[in-house]
Scaffold this active site. Structure first.
Site, mmCIF file in Angstrom:
data_model
loop_
_atom_site.group_PDB
_atom_site.id
_atom_site.type_symbol
_atom_site.label_atom_id
_atom_site.label_comp_id
_atom_site.label_asym_id
_atom_site.label_seq_id
_atom_site.Cartn_x
_atom_site.Cartn_y
_atom_site.Cartn_z
ATOM 1 N N ASP A 125 0.865 -1.181 0.000
ATOM 2 C CA ASP A 125 0.000 0.000 0.000
ATOM 3 C C ASP A 125 0.902 1.231 0.000
ATOM 4 O OD1 ASP A 125 -1.777 -2.068 0.534
ATOM 5 O OD2 ASP A 125 -3.050 -0.834 1.828
ATOM 6 N N LYS A 158 -6.896 3.123 -3.368
ATOM 7 C CA LYS A 158 -7.355 3.105 -1.983
ATOM 8 C C LYS A 158 -7.604 4.540 -1.538
ATOM 9 C CE LYS A 158 -5.341 1.850 2.532
ATOM 10 N NZ LYS A 158 -4.265 1.131 3.222
ATOM 11 N N LYS A 160 -10.312 0.156 -2.630
ATOM 12 C CA LYS A 160 -10.269 -0.126 -1.188
ATOM 13 C C LYS A 160 -10.558 1.135 -0.388
ATOM 14 C CE LYS A 160 -7.057 -1.497 2.497
ATOM 15 N NZ LYS A 160 -5.687 -1.909 2.826
#
Lengths: 316, 274
Positions: free
Chosen positions: A153, A216, A252
């Protein structure tokens, strides 16, 4: 959508001018419309059988996260045990999608999750601010991948993005993408700092063009985290990206999703915006720590007919 | 000038310091007045409110709890006429206020009376301290709607518990008026939650709720219901106060047994210094 073909999309990242032209050529977001649509979809009522299905799906989509300065290998191991068997007394309860930790905790997570099918995600690139030189970000990423992380991430440089240096952000994502090797790359846009929905749409496209596997919303470290309208815009972006390129990018939302009700609202949004292809842990994830407990309590309520309490789930 | 239309009151629930209507949207008529008919989801919300109030209320000093309860008694006294207007005998309102004050006085005395220093065979202090149980579900008695209600709420909260009360179905108006008294005193929201409606419908959800720690079944008249509630309460080993075998004289000196019913004793060891 502007009329774009796959071949011209590949050209977009070639220069600052083409990238800027493309991103600013994206249609503006209808602010009121997006919020209304998100609010409208949030009113859907999902009950009984569908709710049980949605809860199990949401559990399979959870990235069980611990990103505290006080994290220890022991805490990560405990989280790993919970990720494998969220409800120890009920074998029918599925495991979560991944455990998300800081790079230094990756070895402990890998050990705790070995053979379980639960992936290890690691934040990298100077999470949460991203304010370090590129070499440090790449070294951070390589270290996490070398330690065994399946998913990375990364955070984008919001400073560069907001001041219009799109190519810098683009090339950074490309470089991190290369450093990831086989690991999946999730790009954190930190929508709470982007200011406008138009910027969210631009950042989504920028990340997807640069090779992100997931986009995300947030780090969870700024006051405004995931919201329904922002997620709606990102889901529209991945839907449109698929229409042009055929590639499926995951989404996400992370931060601030605490209750089963919230999670089900997101699932409705996914189904109605991107489509059922995204109702899959490979395409949609929840970045959350406390959500899992509420999902388990609701699952217990559906299974036993008795309201559960926080004494019957673990603290973390 | 046309004749004035009086504002007609709908009696609502009391959850977390607010006065919501029932989640179900239902109401029922009592003495030609609309009263909210609570559903299981209102029970759920009330338990959440009660649970979140436990930390602050049980963590407050005993003296502070006592002062807040005395303040509630002042407000109760101030609403005397309103209670009488609901058809309650003046004597009952006065006894109820006195009862509240009497229980309030116990706030800073329970620990001395029911705690202690125990002699042990070693160089240790061994101390027993009474602590609140947590969230207490209460089915309020139907007879004596104010005095009975005060007599089951006050002893539970004085030691630091929070309560979810199912008010008596035929007489909910004094209960909601008591809620208004508590809302205008300094009692933190969620310490007392009052649900009106049918106990037979809502009590099973309260009895089986895993986040409720104790159950006071004083107001359950139906023997079969009382048994099934007690069985449901066994699911997480709730403390249960059973319905009385004979009708209770609420005006009599109650003694501290209702306070001690919702206490747990914590015993701590501490080495003696040199």
């Amino acid at each position: 959508m502007t009329a774009t073909t796959t071949s011209s999309l590949a050209e977009v990242g070639r220069s600052a001018a083409t990238l800027r032209t493309f991103l600013h050529g994206l249609p503006g977001v209808d602010h009121v419309g997006a919020e209304q649509r998100a609010a409208l979809l949030g009113t859907r009522s999902i009950k009984t059988g569908a709710k049980a299905w949605a809860i199990d799906l949401a559990i399979r989509m959870v990235d069980l996260t611990t990103l505290e300065g006080a994290d220890t290998p022991g805490k990560v191991r405990a989280l790993g045990a919970k990720a494998r068997r969220p409800e120890p007394s009920d074998p029918s309860c599925p495991p979560v999608a991944a455990v998300c930790v800081y790079p230094s905790m990756v070895p402990a997570a890998v050990e705790a999750l070995a053979g379980s099918g639960v992936r290890v995600a690691s934040v990298a690139t100077a999470f949460p601010s991203g304010q370090v030189p590129l070499e440090v970000k790449l070294a951070d990423t390589r270290a996490a991948v070398a330690a065994g992380a399946d998913e990375i991430d990364m955070v984008i440089s919001r400073g560069a993005f907001l001041s219009g240096r799109y190519v810098e952000v683009f090339e950074e994502i490309v470089a991190v993408r290369q450093a990831c090797g086989a690991a999946h790359l999730k790009v954190i846009l930190e929508t709470g700092e982007l200011g406008t929905y138009d910027n969210v749409r631009r950042a989504s496209w920028l990340a997807m063009l640069a090779g992100a596997d997931f986009i995300k919303t947030s780090t969870g470290k700024v006051p405004v985290a995931a919201t329904l309208p922002v997620t709606l815009i990102m889901l529209e972006a991945v839907r449109d990206f698929r229409a042009v390129t055929g590639r499926l990018i995951g989404v996400k939302p992370a931060g601030g999703i605490r209750t089963t009700k919230d999670a089900i609202r997101y699932l409705v949004l996914v189904n109605e915006t991107a489509g059922p292809a995204w109702l899959d842990p490979d395409r949609f994830r929840f970045g959350a720590s406390s959500l899992l407990n509420d999902l388990l309590m609701q699952r217990g309520k559906l299974a036993t007919g008795v309201y559960s309490g926080p004494d019957y789930v673990s603290l973390d | 000038m046309s004749e004035r239309l009086a504002v007609r009151k709908t009696y609502k629930l009391f959850i977390g310091g607010r006065f919501p209507r029932s989640e179900s949207g239902r109401s029922y008529l009592v003495e030609n007045t609309n009263v909210a008919l609570a559903s299981r989801k209102d029970v759920r919300d009330a338990v959440v409110a009660a649970r979140s109030a436990v930390k602050g209320w049980s963590g407050a000093t005993a003296y502070n709890r006592g002062q807040i309860l005395y303040r509630a008694a002042e407000m109760l006294e101030g609403r005397r006429d309103q209670f009488i207007g609901l058809g309650l005998p003046a004597a009952e309102v006065d006894v109820a206020t006195d009862r509240w004050v009497w229980y309030a006085g116990w706030a800073d005395k329970i620990a001395q009376v029911y705690g202690g220093a125990n002699p042990v065979a070693g160089p240790y202090f061994n101390l027993s301290a009474p602590e609140p149980t947590g969230v207490v579900g209460v089915v309020a008695p139907g007879e004596s709607p104010l005095l009975g209600l005060v007599s089951v709420i006050a002893p539970a909260i004085v030691s630091g518990n929070t309560v979810v009360v199912l008010a008596a179905e035929p007489a909910p108006l004094p209960a909601v008026t008591l809620a208004e008294v508590l809302a205008t005193s300094d009692l933190p929201g969620g310490v007392v939650n009052i649900l009106t409606g049918r106990a037979a419908e809502t009590a099973p959800w309260l009895a089986s709720h895993l986040d409720v720690n104790a159950l006071d079944l004083t107001g359950v008249a139906d023997q079969a219901l009382a048994v099934s509630l007690e069985q449901a309460a066994a699911g997480n080993l709730k403390r249960v106060v059973r319905p009385p075998a004979a009708p209770i004289d609420w005006t009599a000196d109650p003694g501290p047994s209702r306070i001690t019913a919702f206490l747990e004793t914590k015993t701590v060891w501490h080495p003696k210094g040199v």
